[in-house]
Design an enzyme around this catalytic site. Structure first.
Site, PDB file in Angstrom:
ATOM      1  N   SER A 242      -9.973   1.568   2.576  1.00 15.34           N
ATOM      2  CA  SER A 242      -9.082   2.380   1.775  1.00 15.34           C
ATOM      3  C   SER A 242      -7.985   1.590   1.068  1.00 15.34           C
ATOM      4  O   SER A 242      -7.369   2.098   0.137  1.00 15.34           O
ATOM      5  CB  SER A 242      -8.410   3.421   2.674  1.00 15.34           C
ATOM      6  OG  SER A 242      -7.549   2.799   3.601  1.00 15.34           O
TER       7      SER A 242
ATOM      8  N   LYS B 181       0.861  -1.185   0.000  1.00 14.55           N
ATOM      9  CA  LYS B 181       0.000   0.000   0.000  1.00 14.55           C
ATOM     10  C   LYS B 181       0.896   1.234   0.000  1.00 14.55           C
ATOM     11  O   LYS B 181       1.911   1.270   0.702  1.00 14.55           O
ATOM     12  CB  LYS B 181      -0.906  -0.024   1.237  1.00 14.55           C
ATOM     13  CG  LYS B 181      -1.973   1.061   1.259  1.00 14.55           C
ATOM     14  CD  LYS B 181      -2.915   0.882   2.464  1.00 14.55           C
ATOM     15  CE  LYS B 181      -4.039   1.916   2.461  1.00 14.55           C
ATOM     16  NZ  LYS B 181      -4.975   1.720   3.589  1.00 14.55           N
TER      17      LYS B 181
ATOM     18  N   SER C 274     -10.314  -0.777   6.770  1.00 14.55           N
ATOM     19  CA  SER C 274      -9.673  -0.564   5.468  1.00 14.55           C
ATOM     20  C   SER C 274      -8.900  -1.747   4.905  1.00 14.55           C
ATOM     21  O   SER C 274      -8.504  -1.729   3.742  1.00 14.55           O
ATOM     22  CB  SER C 274      -8.726   0.641   5.546  1.00 14.55           C
ATOM     23  OG  SER C 274      -9.463   1.835   5.468  1.00 14.55           O
TER      24      SER C 274
END
Lengths: 97, 486, 483
Positions: B153, B78, B177
């Site tokens: 997210s 990420k 997330s």
């Protein structure tokens, strides 16, 4: 619940948060904020008297480190992302105190 | 062997048996990224050269018999984890040119274990969002249907694994997330106990909630990754000084007698009936494996969203104050004075959702509102924690849906923030309490993946992964892949 | 300046003391002063994305030492909070400080007031926090440069109650804090380098008013003189506003020593809601009872206690006692002198006289003193035992200072400087002097005592200073009174 944030509060909040206050967007922003605050306001109905606040989920204690210089500083590497850096200083428009 | 959707565990074997080389595997994923990511937009940056160089070194290690557990395994990270010398953007214009001068501890641990980073994945800006539509680098598309959101997210991390663009990925979870995008993309995603994985080098959203974790195809893969991400880090005062168990061992043990709490607050009116059906069927599978279902209540669950949307914005309003256009990050052109520099740099550098949350957080902490908002939310947080502590006196694991609906169309909820926030209604309480929780594939609703959330007691990731693994031994949901379009 | 009739002043001080640790409070970067810009600011001090603070144990040791020294309560559990505001020298956009749970609560400091009486100033609290960086306004026209070397230097902020009633008391209190901090060696006390800085909360009210007036906070006063001047100018300003029928607004002001005025800080006018909340990157700090007890046990004798001891046990004057107690190492030196010489009065004279002036002359601290306390003590003992005269002692002292000798007695022996105390050796000299100077002898005998010096001087000259002047004196009187 009544709207908690009005335009005056929004100006104050924007100043505190160092965000621009944009009059043309203010209605949309106010609606969005008040909608979130209304959602959040649901928690007002719960009785939490005599409950201690919980700041950290695991409630442990801080460990302390020995007083020793462990960081080597490379100003060139650390300043590589700076928008205005010269002679070892980060520059901003003149600050008047 | 079909490499596209091979599990990390299978790839470890294949690499060790020299059925495939690390270079071939890395090249395979890079080729797929080239072909598919223009549609998915799951990566913000791809480090092809560096990845191939690392793969070359991995192959040398295989040749010399000097391997580590993850040697040659290509993963995606990420874009919230700093990697020294590489662009780290957190999905924001603010950091669109930011080159990190250091590496996140958990990324360093993964690299140390031999993993190869293919690139950095797309995400909601500063991890604020549940649909991955809040990225400066554009929305991510769900591999199951590119018209749909992948969840957020950590949407890029989820889409990349689901589309077979990498073996596994890292994500972060503040209110769901990791779990929610894992659910929507048909993956296994784990948010460990708060403090299990160091936050050093992970760009902060809400410090007391943020937790990194693995996103993978199976519980076994997640367990292996967790072993190499977790551990005490003196650079993170909130990281737990606890031994890291060998999570991947003991997964095969039977779960006969496991007490599974079925929380009634997780089956409410907002739950999509098709999702509920899958979850009930999954619970029946657990019963057939010898687990006992126990009806439980986490009575403060209805307040979790409210408390979360005070605490997380409050912390983010301070955490994002450092982005001032002075030492790094976006600076507006020709600032007239200091206030102009601050306001325009932040105004232009942050997206709308981020600015909104900063304002909400600023409000919740401001004089006159602190007690009614921030302090009250923290008290509710204690109540929510107590709910879990009480529940875990009677059950070993709590099960329920991860998200109320399967993936929804891009743009559908973009104009309805409250509905978007309710996406996290089942995931937020575990975040507030700091207990470990994961999402595993548990069926299809209208042809789209449904996630089963399993929540464990503090530091009990082992039993949680074991329960997930046993379910995956009995079902095939985790091995479903997106339709052949990809 | 005196306070205008009918008015009284209330002053509370916030003193920011830099703690003299090696590394910063929340990072392992060096705290060294005077290094090139931004060369001591690591990623944590710069507030880079993804970095986290870790806590230096030593700041708690030093804060607890201070707290125990002023009789304060030590909070075993203390916590850090964030204080939010934007300023270019504050990299994170918040300062990590202690709001609700400071490490030190209460305590008091005794000062001497203008009329010489003692007065207690109550300390409200003292808490730990990080220092900010520095803004450099004159390097590049139109711009302000930011140097973050100082960012993250540990500060102990010591907050007093508004017990201070005039500028002199404020300075006395500030000096007492300065002395205590340096005495405890928790702060180097270097005012020129900004190790101690004062914010003064000042308000005025009519003599008969029961509640405090509207206060102004004068920020960042970095010397005792500026503190004193700022209080004068600010109280004058406030009184003149009120006497003209005006009203005051609570504000934050800067002192301009060149223009002899304080002025409101426009830049901070708008943003004063600091939105304190618990620092989520740090956990509550829990000090064990043992940790605090250990510090208590190792706490040095404090200046007041030491001065008291010098007065009662050693019968020193109040001024000698105070002077020898103000610097911990000087007091330690003096105590060591006393282990080899029991004449405290003489030891005090030598230390505060010859020794301190030599040290000052060479800009040396007592810890770098070339004369060991043992040697000085031995020298004083030689005087007391009558082995050397005070005059010879000056020579011995010089030899010890320049390290020409291992010890006072060695030097005295080697150079045969022992006092001649043998009357049979001196008497013939006196007899000869009286014979050579009959008129002076007669005058002295007749009561012209001034002439005693003449005879003593001659004898000392003849013995190269080795005679004991008191003995010579006695012998001359004896000789002259002889029929």
């Amino acid at each position: 619940m009544n709207n908690l944030v009005n335009e005056k509060t929004l100006v104050e909040l924007s100043t505190l948060a160092a965000l621009p206050f944009e009059p043309e967007k203010s209605k949309a922003t106010l609606d969005a904020l008040n909608e979130v605050l209304a959602l959040v306001g649901q928690m007002q109905s719960l009785d939490v008297s005599n409950v201690r606040p919980l700041a950290h989920p695991l409630e442990r204690h801080q460990s302390l480190r020995a007083d020793a210089v462990t960081e080597t500083v490379d100003p060139d590497a650390l300043s590589q992302n700076a928008p205005h850096y010269e002679a070892g200083l980060y520059f901003v428009p003149k600050v008047i105190e | 062997m079909n490499l596209d959707f091979a599990t990390l565990t299978d790839l470890q074997k294949a690499l060790r048996n020299r059925a495939v080389s690390a270079t071939e595997l890395t090249q395979h994923y890079l080729t797929r990224i080239d072909a598919l990511d223009p549609t998915l937009n799951s990566f913000i940056s791809v480090q092809a050269e560096a990845a191939l160089a690392a793969a070359g070194r991995a192959d040398e290690r295989f040749a010399q018999g000097d391997t580590r557990p993850l040697t040659g395994i290509p993963i995606a990270q990420k874009d919230i984890f700093c990697l020294q010398g590489q662009k780290t953007t957190a999905g924001s214009k603010m950091l669109s040119q930011f080159i990190a001068p250091y590496t996140a501890t958990c990324s360093e641990k993964l690299a140390h274990a031999g993993a190869i980073t293919l690139g950095k994945t797309n995400m909601d800006e500063f991890a604020m969002g549940s649909s991955n539509e809040n990225s400066y680098f554009g929305a991510v598309h769900n591999p199951w249907d590119p018209q749909l959101i992948p969840g957020g997210s950590s949407g890029g991390s989820a889409a990349a694994v689901a589309a077979g663009l990498c073996a596994a990925s890292t994500g972060t979870d503040t209110g769901g997330s990791i779990r929610q995008p894992a659910a929507m993309c048909g993956l296994t995603g784990l948010k460990p106990t708060y403090g299990r994985i160091s936050r050093w080098g992970m760009i902060a959203f809400a410090s007391s909630l943020d937790q990194a974790g693995p996103m993978a195809r199976t519980a076994q893969d997640a367990a292996i990754l967790l072993e190499h991400m977790a551990g005490h880090d003196p650079r993170d005062s909130t990281s737990l000084n606890e031994p890291v168990p060998r999570f991947s061992e003991g997964l095969d043990n039977s779960i006969r007698g496991l007490r599974i709490g079925v929380c009634r607050e997780f089956f409410t009116e907002g739950l999509d009936p098709a999702v509920e059906r899958s979850i009930r069927e999954a619970l029946a599978v657990y019963e057939s494996l010898g687990a006992t279902l126990v009806d439980i209540s986490l009575p403060h669950t209805p307040y979790s969203v409210s408390a979360y949307y005070v605490i997380a914005p409050a912390e983010c309003s301070a955490n994002l104050a450092r982005f001032d256009g002075i030492r790094y990050g976006y600076r507006c052109s020709d600032p007239e004075n200091l206030q102009d520099l601050y306001q325009r740099s932040r105004g232009e550098g942050f997206g709308e959702e981020v600015k909104k949350r900063i304002l909400v957080g600023t409000f919740a902490l401001s004089a006159g509102y602190f007690d009614a908002f921030y302090a009250r939310a923290q008290k509710i947080r204690r109540r929510i924690k107590e709910d879990f502590v009480n529940a875990f006196e009677h059950v070993d694991v709590i099960a329920g849906p991860t998200a109320p609906t399967p993936a929804f169309p891009l743009g559908e909820k973009a104009s309805n923030p409250v509905e978007m926030y309710l996406q996290d209604i089942y995931t937020i309480s575990a975040s507030l309490a700091g207990v470990p929780a994961m999402s595993i594939p548990a069926g299809l609703a209208n042809g789209l993946p449904v996630g089963l959330q399993l929540i464990g007691n503090y530091l009990q990731e082992g039993p949680l992964l074991q329960a997930a693994h046993q379910f995956q031994q009995a079902t095939h949901w985790h091995s479903l892949t997106p339709p052949e379009a990809l | 300046m005196s306070i205008p009739a009918g008015w009284q002043i209330d002053i509370g001080l916030e003193i920011h003391a830099q703690l003299n640790t090696q590394s910063k409070i929340f990072s392992g970067a060096s705290t060294r002063f005077g290094q090139s810009a931004n060369s001591q600011a690591c990623a944590i001090d710069l507030g880079m994305p993804g970095v986290l603070p870790s806590v230096n144990a030593e700041v708690f040791v030093k804060a607890v030492q201070f707290g125990l020294s002023i009789g304060a309560l030590i909070n075993q559990e203390s916590r850090f909070d964030r204080k939010n505001y934007f300023y270019p020298d504050l990299p994170k956009g918040y300062q990590i400080t202690q709001m609700d749970h400071p490490i030190v609560l209460g305590g008091k400091i005794t000062i001497e007031t203008l009329d010489g009486t003692e007065k207690m100033i109550r300390v409200t609290r003292a808490h730990l926090e990080e220092d900010a960086g520095k803004s450099i306004h004159d390097f590049k026209p139109g711009y302000t440069g930011i140097d973050l070397n100082r960012a993250g230097t540990p500060l102990l902020e010591i907050v007093s109650e508004p017990d201070i009633k005039n500028a002199a008391e404020a300075v006395a209190y500030a000096k007492a804090i300065h002395q205590l901090l340096t005495y405890l060696e928790v702060c180097d006390g270097n005012m020129a380098e900004g190790s101690l800085r004062f914010d003064a909360n000042i308000s005025v009210r009519r003599q008969d008013a029961e509640t405090l007036g509207t206060r102004s906070e004068i920020k960042n006063l970095n010397s005792f003189r500026f503190l004193e001047q700022a209080i004068h100018f600010e109280t004058e300003r406030q009184i003149s506003v009120l006497e003209a029928g005006g009203t005051l607004v609570q504000d934050t002001r800067l002192f301009d020593p060149d223009r002899h005025e304080t002025r409101s800080m426009r830049s901070k006018e708008t943003a004063t809601d600091y939105r304190y909340f618990p620092e989520p990157d740090l956990l509550p700090v829990m000090l064990t009872a043992e940790f605090i007890e250990n510090i208590q046990a190792q706490l040095p004798e404090l200046p007041g206690e030491r001065a008291q001891r010098y007065q009662t046990a050693h019968e020193l004057s109040a001024s000698d006692a105070a002077l020898l107690s103000q610097d911990r190492r000087l007091g330690d030196y003096f105590d060591q002198v006393l282990t080899s010489s029991s004449n405290a009065k003489s030891a005090a004279n030598w230390v505060r006289g010859d020794l301190l002036s030599k040290l000052n002359e060479h800009d040396l601290s007592i810890t770098a003193c070339p004369i060991s306390p043992k040697n000085l003590g031995e020298m004083i003992q030689l005087i007391d035992q009558g082995v050397i005269s005070g005059k010879i002692a000056k020579e011995v002292f010089a030899a010890l200072w320049s390290q020409q000798t291992e010890s006072a007695s060695d030097y005295v022996q080697k150079n045969q400087l022992e006092q001649v105390s043998d009357a049979s050796a001196i008497e013939p000299l006196i007899d000869a002097l009286i014979a050579e100077n009959p008129k002076q002898a007669a005058d002295l005998r007749a009561g012209k005592d001034k002439l005693m010096g003449f005879f003593v001087g001659k004898v000392m000259q003849a013995t190269q200073g080795k005679a004991n002047p008191k003995q010579v004196n006695d012998l001359i009187r004896k000789k002259l009174s002889e029929p």
